[in-house]
Design an enzyme around this catalytic site. Sequence first.
Site, PDB file in Angstrom:
ATOM      1  N   TYR A 226      40.634  18.225  77.034  1.00 50.29           N
ATOM      2  CA  TYR A 226      41.048  16.864  76.676  1.00 50.29           C
ATOM      3  C   TYR A 226      40.068  16.248  75.684  1.00 50.29           C
ATOM      4  CZ  TYR A 226      42.365  11.943  77.501  1.00 50.29           C
ATOM      5  OH  TYR A 226      42.767  10.635  77.360  1.00 50.29           O
TER       6      TYR A 226
ATOM      7  N   LYS B 241      40.644  15.006  71.757  1.00 47.84           N
ATOM      8  CA  LYS B 241      40.452  13.607  71.360  1.00 47.84           C
ATOM      9  C   LYS B 241      39.388  13.499  70.263  1.00 47.84           C
ATOM     10  CE  LYS B 241      43.578  11.871  74.062  1.00 47.84           C
ATOM     11  NZ  LYS B 241      44.791  11.253  73.510  1.00 47.84           N
TER      12      LYS B 241
END
Length: 277
Positions: free
Chosen positions: A182, A186
């Site tokens: 994740y 990002k």
Amino acid sequence: MAIEIDLSGRVGLVTGGSRGLGRADALTLARAGADVVIADLLVESELSEATDAYGPLAQVARTQGLVQTESAAAEIRAMGRKAIAVRCDVTDRDQVAAAVARAVEELGSVYILVNNAGTLDHVGQFSDQQPELWERDLRVNLTGAFNCAQAVWPHMKERGWGRIVNMASVAGTLGGFGQASYSATKAGLLGLTKTLAMEGGRHGITSNAVVPGIIGTEAFHMANAAMNERIASRTVFKRPGEPQDIANAIAWLCSDLAAYVTGIELNVSGGVELFVF
Ligand SMILES: NC(=O)c1ccc[n+]([C@@H]2O[C@H](COP(=O)([O-])OP(=O)(O)OC[C@H]3O[C@@H](n4cnc5c(N)ncnc54)[C@H](O)[C@@H]3O)[C@@H](O)[C@H]2O)c1
């Protein structure tokens, strides 16, 4: 004269708008005057056990009635704006192209893109991270944003006006314990954001990243409560933010008030990145 955010005459495409931040963003763009396309993997009329394959959050959303893509579009139409809900997987370039084609045909163009669709359910320490979920997270969070930006880019160029907002995370700016895939996606979005800012300037397109800390969406409430409590205690306000906090920042970035703002990482995080003690 009072300064106001006025998006009338603009058309926004918000990905991942079935719930949470995307839904709040779509409703807020509409309240500011925009017509809106809400694109999501999940739409009420096409839910089935098959859509549970998208992950545990998709299953919970279906069984708990949290999928509100079509109802949000109806809410926007009730405000007197145009709105459509489109079933669209951002990893599928044909589906993205079809969603943008519908936006152009039914609403006139796409001026605003909010790359909000994301996966938040791959949590585990680095050595336990699963290669398939690493790949999925890259495909949805990063390649999905690339796909959508590439699909709307010619329309923004043609109009000489565009706004791209990428939903990053403090996991991307600070790292995220147990969030290797994740946080990598990002962080990658920040590079994409800045590059699009450089290349978009000559076409009147701005590109910015919003960097939420922890925000009290349904997905947040489904995560580990002890972890949420720890993160909330690191903010200067000692609490999570609200979806509206993010939506307000996005509406501003999409307005003419932010015409000279591009390539930034806008923290909407309650100061979680500060050295709080
Ligand atoms: N909630 C937070 O605390 C927080 C913090 C930082 C960043 N963010 C980011 O904000 C965004 C929204 O977060 P949220 O809390 O509302 O999460 P959420 O899980 O409630 O919403 C994500 C949405 O994306 C959709 N989606 C997932 N895969 C998709 C795909 N392939 N194509 C189209 N749609 C897809 C889901 O159906 C869902 O509607 C995400 O990008 C997330 O990473 C959230």
